[in-house]
Design an enzyme around this catalytic site. Structure first.
Site, PDB file in Angstrom:
ATOM      1  N   HIS A 169       1.474  30.674  12.901  1.00  0.00           N
ATOM      2  CA  HIS A 169       0.167  30.317  13.205  1.00  0.00           C
ATOM      3  C   HIS A 169       0.227  29.504  14.539  1.00  0.00           C
ATOM      4  O   HIS A 169      -0.817  29.022  14.723  1.00  0.00           O
ATOM      5  CB  HIS A 169      -0.829  29.977  12.257  1.00  0.00           C
ATOM      6  N   TRP A 172       8.049  -9.315   8.912  1.00  0.00           N
ATOM      7  CA  TRP A 172       7.441  -7.983   9.596  1.00  0.00           C
ATOM      8  C   TRP A 172       6.654  -8.341  10.395  1.00  0.00           C
ATOM      9  O   TRP A 172       5.243  -8.482   9.838  1.00  0.00           O
ATOM     10  CB  TRP A 172       7.425  -7.052   8.297  1.00  0.00           C
ATOM     11  N   GLU A 175       9.764  16.028   2.858  1.00  0.00           N
ATOM     12  CA  GLU A 175      10.666  14.768   2.564  1.00  0.00           C
ATOM     13  C   GLU A 175      12.050  14.704   3.394  1.00  0.00           C
ATOM     14  O   GLU A 175      12.465  13.806   3.942  1.00  0.00           O
ATOM     15  CB  GLU A 175      10.975  14.640   0.887  1.00  0.00           C
ATOM     16  N   ASN A 208       2.420 -14.414   3.555  1.00  0.00           N
ATOM     17  CA  ASN A 208       2.751 -13.084   3.518  1.00  0.00           C
ATOM     18  C   ASN A 208       1.293 -12.382   3.362  1.00  0.00           C
ATOM     19  O   ASN A 208       0.548 -12.732   2.414  1.00  0.00           O
ATOM     20  CB  ASN A 208       3.602 -12.312   2.396  1.00  0.00           C
ATOM     21  N   GLY A 209       0.828 -11.589   4.321  1.00  0.00           N
ATOM     22  CA  GLY A 209      -0.415 -11.027   4.236  1.00  0.00           C
ATOM     23  C   GLY A 209      -1.191 -10.971   5.758  1.00  0.00           C
ATOM     24  O   GLY A 209      -0.547 -11.281   6.775  1.00  0.00           O
ATOM     25  N   CYS A 263       6.552  -8.919   4.879  1.00  0.00           N
ATOM     26  CA  CYS A 263       6.840 -10.071   4.921  1.00  0.00           C
ATOM     27  C   CYS A 263       7.231 -10.757   3.399  1.00  0.00           C
ATOM     28  O   CYS A 263       6.878 -10.048   2.331  1.00  0.00           O
ATOM     29  CB  CYS A 263       6.177 -11.420   5.434  1.00  0.00           C
ATOM     30  N   LYS A 305      10.087  -1.820   4.211  1.00  0.00           N
ATOM     31  CA  LYS A 305      10.029  -1.375   2.812  1.00  0.00           C
ATOM     32  C   LYS A 305       8.693  -1.400   2.319  1.00  0.00           C
ATOM     33  O   LYS A 305       8.409  -0.301   1.581  1.00  0.00           O
ATOM     34  CB  LYS A 305      11.255  -2.294   2.038  1.00  0.00           C
ATOM     35  N   GLU A 328      13.118   8.943  10.035  1.00  0.00           N
ATOM     36  CA  GLU A 328      12.846   7.656  10.055  1.00  0.00           C
ATOM     37  C   GLU A 328      14.251   6.857   9.998  1.00  0.00           C
ATOM     38  O   GLU A 328      14.627   5.883  10.581  1.00  0.00           O
ATOM     39  CB  GLU A 328      12.262   6.997   8.708  1.00  0.00           C
ATOM     40  N   ARG A 373      11.845  -6.520   3.137  1.00  0.00           N
ATOM     41  CA  ARG A 373      10.217  -6.680   3.316  1.00  0.00           C
ATOM     42  C   ARG A 373      10.128  -6.705   4.755  1.00  0.00           C
ATOM     43  O   ARG A 373       8.811  -6.856   5.136  1.00  0.00           O
ATOM     44  CB  ARG A 373       9.676  -7.735   2.465  1.00  0.00           C
ATOM     45  N   LYS A 382      13.120  11.798   6.105  1.00  0.00           N
ATOM     46  CA  LYS A 382      14.319  11.217   5.979  1.00  0.00           C
ATOM     47  C   LYS A 382      15.022  11.059   7.682  1.00  0.00           C
ATOM     48  O   LYS A 382      15.443  10.266   7.919  1.00  0.00           O
ATOM     49  CB  LYS A 382      15.021  11.679   4.972  1.00  0.00           C
TER      50      LYS A 382
HETATM   51  C1  AGP Z   1       9.969   6.410   2.544  1.00  0.00           C
HETATM   52  O1  AGP Z   1      11.284   6.864   2.823  1.00  0.00           O
HETATM   53  C2  AGP Z   1       9.269   5.552   3.557  1.00  0.00           C
HETATM   54  N1  AGP Z   1       9.999   4.486   3.777  1.00  0.00           N
HETATM   55  C3  AGP Z   1       7.871   5.425   3.340  1.00  0.00           C
HETATM   56  O2  AGP Z   1       7.238   6.831   3.700  1.00  0.00           O
HETATM   57  C4  AGP Z   1       7.317   5.127   1.852  1.00  0.00           C
HETATM   58  O3  AGP Z   1       7.492   6.268   0.959  1.00  0.00           O
HETATM   59  C5  AGP Z   1       5.572   4.727   1.944  1.00  0.00           C
HETATM   60  O4  AGP Z   1       5.539   3.677   2.764  1.00  0.00           O
HETATM   61  C6  AGP Z   1       5.128   4.564   0.801  1.00  0.00           C
HETATM   62  O5  AGP Z   1       5.706   3.509   0.117  1.00  0.00           O
HETATM   63  P1  AGP Z   1       5.437   3.109  -1.722  1.00  0.00           P
HETATM   64  O6  AGP Z   1       5.983   4.202  -2.525  1.00  0.00           O
HETATM   65  O7  AGP Z   1       6.042   1.966  -1.956  1.00  0.00           O
HETATM   66  O8  AGP Z   1       3.979   3.219  -1.480  1.00  0.00           O
END
Ligand code: AGP
Length: 617
Positions: free
Chosen positions: A513, A81, A490, A107-108, A2, A612, A497, A27, A494
Site C-alpha cells: 500500500h 537528562w 520491537e 528531578n521533574g 534525572c 531510561k 535506538e 536515568r 532496538k
Molecule cells: C525501549 O527499548 C525504550 N527504551 C523505550 O521505548 C521504552 O520502552 C519506553 O520509553 C517505555 O518505557 P516504560 O516501559 O518504562 O514505560
C-alpha cells in the site's frame, strides 16, 4: 528524568554519593554533580558535563580535591537528562541561591518556572543557569530570609511550585540535614546505623539499607543521620509508607558482562521464570491474588484497553492477541501519548492495563490516570516496586525481571509478554472461555518458555555472525503479520535506538500500500517468518521484496529448510505456538541490534539522545 541522591552521616560522603550516582546514571547522564556542607559551614559544589563521561569526570575532580575528606555532613548528588537548558556545567545540578547558602537537586519539571524566575529577578535575584530548577534555590532563599526555618521554607515551596518534582536541599547552617520534597516524581528515603539516605529509586539505596520508605505526594522530609521526619504540606508530621524489596545488590551490577545490555539479554530466562513463578500451574490454574482486584470485578470485565509506550507498547500489541484468543473479549491497544489527549470514551466494564517497565513514564501514567477518572478499573504492569503508577492503579502486577539498567528494554519486555499471557489466562479462567485441556496446554507452553529462551540464546553466536554481515547496511525494513508484527516493531526499535540506523517496521501485508516503493537493491528486509497459518502469505510478501532487489533475513523455525531456501539468511529459533512466539522471536533481533551497534562502536547501555525513564512529554 534525572536521578537524585542524598546522604548524611556517612564516613565518606563523597564516595557514597558517587556510588549512588553510578547506580542512577541510567536515568540520565548529560551531567553529574554533588554539593556537600563542609564542616566550616560552607557549601562545597562540584559538577561535570562531558558527553559519555560526566560521572567519570566528576569522580576524577573529586579524587583530586576532596576524596575521603568529608564525612558525617550532608551531601546531595544529581545525574541529569537535560530538559530545560543545554547539557552544560552551568546547567548541571546542584544549583545554588544568590549567596551559596544552600544547594538543591531536582528531578521533574517546574511548569511555572518562567513566571517565578521573572518575579525573582525583579526582586534582585541573579540566575546563573537556564534550568527550571534554579528557581527552587532562590525561592527557598527568600523564604529563609523572611524568617522561616529551612524545613518550613521547603514546605512553603509546595504551594508555590507547579509541576512535578523530587528535590533535595542542603543548607550551610544545618550541616547534618537534608531536606526533601516531592510531587509526582519518585523519591525514596531510608536510614541505617546512623546514616540517613534518599534517592530516586531503591536500586541506588539497597546496598546501604533495606529500611526504605516512600515519600508521598506533597510531603517534605527532614533527614538526619539518626532519624528522619516527614511532614505534609501543612507541616503536620506524618508516618512514611514502608517499601519492601527483594532485589540483591549484585542484581543491579553488570555481573561479568561487558555491558548491562548483554547481561540483561542473558538474564531473560531467569526474568521469565521469576515472573511466572507461583502464578501459573501446568493445570492452567492461575494465581494473581496480588492484583487486589476481586475476581467478581475481573469476571465482569467486557473489554480490555492496553496502554503503553515504546517496547511496552509492543508487548501490549502481543498481549492483545492472547486476551482475545483465550479470554475471548475485545482488546484494544493505544499509544499512551496519543490516548491521553483524545476525548476518551471508555465504556464501563473496561479493564485499562497500563504497561511500563519503569512505572514512571509520564505519558503512560497520565493516560492511566485519565482512564481512572472515567471510573474504569486500572491495572499497572511494571517492574519497579513502589513506582508512580503502582500508587495510583487499582491493581498492580509486577514483572519480576530485576533492575533493568540498559536503556534498551530487553528482559523487561520479555517479562511483560509473559505476564500479559498470565493475565489473559486468568481472564479466560474467570470467563470460562477455555476448556481444562486448553488451559493446561497454554499453561504448559508458557511454563516451558524460560527453557526455550535459554535454548534460543544458546544460538547467540549464530545470530551474531548473521548480524555482522549487515553491520554496514543503512536501510532496514522489519515485517511481520499478526503476532509477528509486534516482534517486527520491537526488532526495528532496538536497531534504531542502539545502532542509529533507519529501520521501519510494517505489517507485511501493508507494504504493497505504499512502502514497497522504498525497496531497492541494498534494502535489507528482516521478516518474522516463524510457522503459523499466515506463513504462506508472509513468504508471498517476501517474494515481492526480493523481486525488487531486497536482501531478506528471516526469523524462522529451527530446521525449516523451506524458509531458509527462500531467503538470504536465517535466524533460527525453536518452534513454538503462535501466541507464545513473540517471546522467542524477539531474541535474535535483540542480539542482531546489539551486534550492529557494537560493530559501530556505540555505547549500547546509553544510546545517544535517550534516557531510561521518560518523565517528560
Ligand atoms: C525501549 O527499548 C525504550 N527504551 C523505550 O521505548 C521504552 O520502552 C519506553 O520509553 C517505555 O518505557 P516504560 O516501559 O518504562 O514505560
Amino acid at each position: 528524568m534525572c536521578g537524585i541522591i542524598g546522604i548524611t552521616g556517612s564516613d565518606d560522603t563523597v564516595a557514597a554519593l558517587l556510588d549512588g550516582l553510578a547506580l542512577l546514571e541510567y536515568r540520565g547522564y548529560d551531567s553529574a554533580g554533588i554539593a556537600i556542607v563542609e564542616p566550616s559551614n560552607t557549601i562545597f559544589r562540584m559538577r561535570a558535563a562531558e558527553q559519555g563521561g560526566s560521572l567519570y569526570h566528576l569522580a576524577n575532580g573529586l579524587s583530586k580535591e576532596k576524596a575521603g575528606s568529608l564525612n558525617h555532613t550532608a551531601g546531595i548528588g544529581h545525574t541529569r537528562w537535560a530538559t530545560h537548558g543545554a547539557p552544560t556545567v552551568t546547567n548541571a545540578h546542584p544549583h545554588v541561591d544568590c549567596t551559596s547558602a544552600l544547594a538543591v537537586v531536582h528531578n521533574g519539571i517546574i511548569e511555572n518556572h518562567n513566571r517565578l524566575a521573572q518575579e525573582l529577578k525583579s526582586r534582585g535575584h541573579t540566575f546563573s543557569s537556564e534550568t527550571d530548577t534554579e528557581v527552587i534555590a532562590h525561592l527557598a532563599e527568600e523564604q529563609i530570609a523572611g524568617g522561616k526555618s529551612v524545613k518550613d521554607a521547603v514546605i512553603a515551596l509546595l504551594t508555590i511550585l507547579r509541576g512535578a518534582f523530587a528535590l533535595a536541599l542542603v543548607h550551610r547552617d544545618s550541616p547534618d540535614t537534608i531536606y526533601a520534597a516531592r510531587r509526582t516524581s519518585p523519591l525514596i528515603i531510608g536510614s541505617e546505623s546512623g546514616v540517613g539516605l534518599l534517592a530516586s529509586d531503591v536500586a541506588a539505596m539497597i546496598d546501604k539499607t533495606r529500611n526504605l520508605f516512600e515519600l508521598g505526594d506533597d510531603q517534605v522530609a527532614e533527614i538526619r543521620p539518626e532519624e528522619f521526619k516527614v511532614y505534609d504540606h501543612l507541616g503536620v508530621e506524618m508516618q512514611p509508607k514502608p517499601i519492601r524489596v527483594g532485589w540483591s545488590t549484585e542484581a543491579a551490577r553488570k555481573g561479568g558482562f561487558p555491558d548491562y545490555m548483554s547481561k540483561e539479554i542473558h538474564e531473560q530466562p531467569t526474568a521469565l521464570s521469576e515472573t511466572i513463578l507461583g502464578r501459573l500451574e501446568a493445570s492452567g490454574a492461575t494465581y494473581l491474588e496480588e492484583l487486589e482486584i476481586e475476581d467478581s470485578r475481573l469476571a465482569a470485565i467486557e473489554r480490555v484497553l492496553l496502554v503503553a509506550c515504546g517496547s511496552s507498547y509492543h508487548a501490549a500489541l502481543a498481549g492483545r492477541h492472547a486476551i482475545e484468543a483465550w479470554a475471548k473479549i475485545p482488546a484494544e491497544v493505544d499509544i499512551a501519548s496519543e490516548m491521553r489527549y483524545r476525548a476518551m470514551q471508555i465504556p464501563a466494564n473496561t479493564l485499562v492495563v497500563a504497561i511500563s517497565q519503569s512505572g514512571e513514564t509520564t505519558d503512560t501514567y497520565h493516560a492511566m490516570r485519565q482512564a481512572r477518572s472515567q471510573g474504569v478499573i486500572t491495572l499497572a504492569v511494571t517492574n519497579v516496586v513502589g513506582s508512580l503508577m503502582t500508587r495510583e492503579a487499582d491493581g498492580v502486577l509486577y514483572t519480576r525481571a530485576g533492575p533493568e539498567i540498559g536503556v534498551a528494554s530487553t528482559k523487561c519486555h520479555i517479562a511483560q509478554l509473559a505476564l500479559l499471557q498470565c493475565l489473559a489466562l486468568r481472564l479466560a479462567d474467570l470467563k470460562g472461555t477455555l476448556s481444562d485441556a486448553e488451559k493446561s496446554a497454554v499453561a504448559t507452553e508458557i511454563l516451558a518458555l524460560p527453557a526455550l529462551v535459554e535454548q534460543t540464546l544458546a544460538s547467540h553466536e549464530q545470530f551474531r555472525k548473521v548480524a555482522e554481515r549487515y553491520a554496514e547496511s543503512r536501510d532496514f525494513y522489519y515485517l511481520g503479520r499478526r503476532l509477528g508484527f509486534p516482534v517486527a516493531l520491537e526488532g526495528a526499535l532496538k536497531l534504531k535506538e542502539l545502532a542509529y540506523v533507519r529501520a521501519e517496521a510494517y505489517p507485511a501485508g501493508e507494504m504493497k500500500h505504499g512502502p514497497i516503493s522504498l525497496i531497492e537493491p541494498g534494502s535489507v528486509v528482516v521478516v518474522v517468518a516463524k510457522r503459523s497459518s499466515l506463513w504462506e502469505k508472509i513468504m508471498a510478501n517476501v517474494e515481492e521484496m526480493r523481486a525488487r532487489g531486497a536482501t531478506v533475513i528471516a526469523v524462522s523455525d529451527e530446521g525449516d529448510e523451506e524458509t531458509a531456501s527462500l531467503v538470504d539468511d536465517v535466524l533460527e529459533t525453536p518452534p513454538v505456538t503462535e501466541v507464545c512466539s513473540p517471546v522467542i522471536g524477539v531474541l535474535p533481533l535483540q542480539v542482531f541490534a546489539y551486534t550492529v551497534a557494537k560493530a559501530k562502536g556505540h555505547d549500547v547501555d546509553r544510546p545517544r539522545n535517550l534516557a531510561k525513564v521518560v518523565t517528560v512529554e
